[in-house]
Scaffold this active site. Structure first.
Site, mmCIF file in Angstrom:
data_model
loop_
_atom_site.group_PDB
_atom_site.id
_atom_site.type_symbol
_atom_site.label_atom_id
_atom_site.label_comp_id
_atom_site.label_asym_id
_atom_site.label_seq_id
_atom_site.Cartn_x
_atom_site.Cartn_y
_atom_site.Cartn_z
ATOM 1 N N HIS A 111 -13.924 -4.600 31.320
ATOM 2 C CA HIS A 111 -12.752 -4.213 30.501
ATOM 3 C C HIS A 111 -11.740 -4.338 31.482
ATOM 4 C CE1 HIS A 111 -10.156 -1.136 28.654
ATOM 5 N NE2 HIS A 111 -10.944 -1.194 27.499
ATOM 6 N N ASP A 187 -18.740 1.355 36.292
ATOM 7 C CA ASP A 187 -17.914 1.691 35.282
ATOM 8 C C ASP A 187 -18.930 2.013 34.118
ATOM 9 O OD1 ASP A 187 -16.667 1.909 32.959
ATOM 10 O OD2 ASP A 187 -15.578 -0.023 33.021
ATOM 11 N N GLN A 190 -19.491 2.630 29.044
ATOM 12 C CA GLN A 190 -20.497 2.589 27.908
ATOM 13 C C GLN A 190 -21.846 2.875 27.895
ATOM 14 O OE1 GLN A 190 -19.185 1.738 25.110
ATOM 15 N NE2 GLN A 190 -17.096 1.169 25.608
ATOM 16 N N LYS A 213 -15.782 9.142 24.669
ATOM 17 C CA LYS A 213 -16.607 8.213 23.967
ATOM 18 C C LYS A 213 -17.993 8.859 24.120
ATOM 19 C CE LYS A 213 -14.607 3.979 26.336
ATOM 20 N NZ LYS A 213 -13.683 3.304 25.188
ATOM 21 N N CYS A 351 -9.905 -5.416 24.836
ATOM 22 C CA CYS A 351 -9.380 -5.239 26.336
ATOM 23 C C CYS A 351 -10.277 -6.131 27.242
ATOM 24 C CB CYS A 351 -9.537 -3.854 26.697
ATOM 25 S SG CYS A 351 -8.412 -2.939 25.628
HETATM 26 C C1 LIG Z 1 -16.604 -0.606 29.842
HETATM 27 C C2 LIG Z 1 -15.233 0.038 29.605
HETATM 28 N N1 LIG Z 1 -14.398 0.408 30.758
HETATM 29 C C3 LIG Z 1 -13.549 1.078 30.598
HETATM 30 C C4 LIG Z 1 -12.887 1.394 29.473
HETATM 31 C C5 LIG Z 1 -11.633 2.191 29.357
HETATM 32 O O1 LIG Z 1 -11.934 3.533 28.902
HETATM 33 P P1 LIG Z 1 -10.416 4.779 28.599
HETATM 34 O O2 LIG Z 1 -9.868 3.685 27.499
HETATM 35 O O3 LIG Z 1 -11.272 5.909 28.202
HETATM 36 O O4 LIG Z 1 -10.022 4.714 29.796
HETATM 37 C C6 LIG Z 1 -13.616 1.187 28.315
HETATM 38 C C7 LIG Z 1 -12.999 1.494 26.995
HETATM 39 O O5 LIG Z 1 -13.251 1.109 26.065
HETATM 40 C C8 LIG Z 1 -14.956 0.311 28.420
HETATM 41 O O6 LIG Z 1 -15.600 0.158 27.373
#
Ligand SMILES: Cc1ncc(COP(=O)(O)O)c(C=O)c1O
Length: 393
Positions: A111, A187, A190, A213, A351
């Site tokens: 992301h 990270d 998910q 989430k 993203c």
């Molecule tokens: C794998 C991953 N990392 C980071 C993020 C960013 O999350 P946030 O918008 O809550 O900061 C997301 C959001 O969809 C994500 O799916």
């Protein structure tokens, strides 16, 4: 797991089919209740006052950190509440004392939140190394073995891809990092909402995820760190032990990283979301979502003019399923799904522009993403509606 009982906590599900939980999940009534209770009955600032409400709110906020830490096996190390995963990752990128020549190994499935902070470090002489995935979105750990060496300061990978659903072998990657003396950031935006995750089992140094989430409130996220040796990104009230005109000393624990008044109701709500998930059991959540994901993959794979991306089987993936209908823009498909059947899905690049370029999908994909409240009937409705789209458009 009693899905009927769970669904009663999400009243909106009687009106729509919500398949956009990878963006943000729905929030159950008990979490809303816990936040309202704070706002109504004991709203006060935390870590400051000595009056009754301040004491009570501070205790609840402290308990929330302990609960969230326990949820990811993070009783050692520290849990810091952040705004979201993005803020948590930026705190790591901004808090390490980088040296020119340091390397950061990351991947093309990340992301933007786990990509841009590392690219920006080029300004400080840090070299980002970007590993491409195999065609189904999985990785061969050999690629990490080759890329990680003595100059690698940090490896930053997602636990599960927000586009392809693939689950990365973070334990094996942690082992390689350990052998080379590199730090590992996972990270887990998910993964934490959908499967049991334990930082001790993984062996990482930093784990980042979003409360919104995992049935928690928006504006909440978490950074777990093995050692609290990051330079704090923000300075101000609440994060100091002593201040003089000459300088300051930082408070111990999470306070050091939570300058200013935090999202108190959010932290309390997030802890309630953890209680909610734990009462069901993350193994059960995972099993339920696996079953639905299998049905969704099989159903979509059987349709003409539909391409499905990511691993074809459930073992190495989560319930995030990206697909396209030949000849239609993903946004068009998402609009029709909403209008025709009240199905909410995400469409576009998610993203992950470098990944979309790598996959040759400039318009992105349609993405259906599940959570514990989805049902087999909803999956069947999605498949039937996509089939209908392929027939009439
Ligand atoms: C794998 C991953 N990392 C980071 C993020 C960013 O999350 P946030 O918008 O809550 O900061 C997301 C959001 O969809 C994500 O799916």
């Amino acid at each position: 797991m009693n899905t009927g009982e769970v669904r009663a906590d999400f009243p909106i599900l009687s009106e729509i089919i919500y398949l956009d939980s990878a963006s943000t999940s729905l929030m159950p009534e008990p979490v809303i209740g816990a936040m309202n209770e704070y706002e109504r009955n004991y709203r006060a600032n935390v870590g400051r006052g000595v009056h009754r409400l301040a004491q009570f709110a501070s205790q609840r906020y402290w308990d929330a950190h302990r609960k969230v830490a326990g949820f990811i096996g993070g009783t050692e190390g520290g849990v810091v509440f952040t705004k979201n995963t993005t803020e948590a990752i930026n705190m790591v990128a901004g808090g390490i004392s980088w040296k020119p020549g340091d390397k950061v190994v990351t991947t093309l499935v990340e992301h933007h939140s786990n990509f841009l902070p590392w690219l920006r470090l080029r300004d400080r002489g840090v070299e980002p190394v970007l590993l491409p995935p195999c065609p189904d979105g999985t990785f061969d750990t050999g690629a990490f073995e080759e890329a990680i060496d003595g100059t690698t300061r940090l490896v930053a990978v997602s636990h599960a891809s927000n586009v392809l659903g693939s689950v990365l072998q973070v334990k094996e990657i942690a082992k390689i990092c350990g052998d080379e003396g590199a730090l590992l950031l996972v990270d887990a935006a998910q993964s934490v909402p959908h499967m049991p995750v334990d930082v001790r089992d993984i062996g990482c140094d930093y784990l980042c995820f979003s409360g919104h989430k995992m049935l928690g409130p928006t504006g909440t996220g978490v950074l777990w760190m093995r050692r609290d040796d990051l330079e704090p990104m923000m300075l101000g009230g609440g994060m100091v032990e002593t201040v003089t005109t000459e300088g300051f000393t930082c408070a111990a624990g999470y306070q050091k990283y939570e300058a200013g008044t935090p999202h108190i109701a959010g932290g309390i709500g997030l802890a309630r979301a953890v209680d909610y998930l734990q009462a069901i059991g993350m193994d059960k959540v995972r099993a339920h979502e696996n079953e639905l994901t299998g049905a969704l993959l099989d159903g979509l794979a059987a349709l003409d003019r539909v391409s499905v991306y990511g691993p074809a089987k459930t073992g190495s993936r989560i319930g995030v399923v990206s697909f396209n209908v030949e000849g239609l823009h993903p946004h068009e498909v998402a609009h029709i799904l909403d209008e025709a059947a009240g199905i909410m899905v995400r469409s576009g690049e998610h993203c992950t522009m470098p990944l979309m370029k790598h996959l040759g999908l400039p318009q992105g994909t349609v993405r259906a993403s599940l959570h514990l409240y989805n049902t087999r009937e909803e999956i069947e409705t999605l498949i039937a509606t996509v089939e209908e789209i392929t027939r009439i458009r």
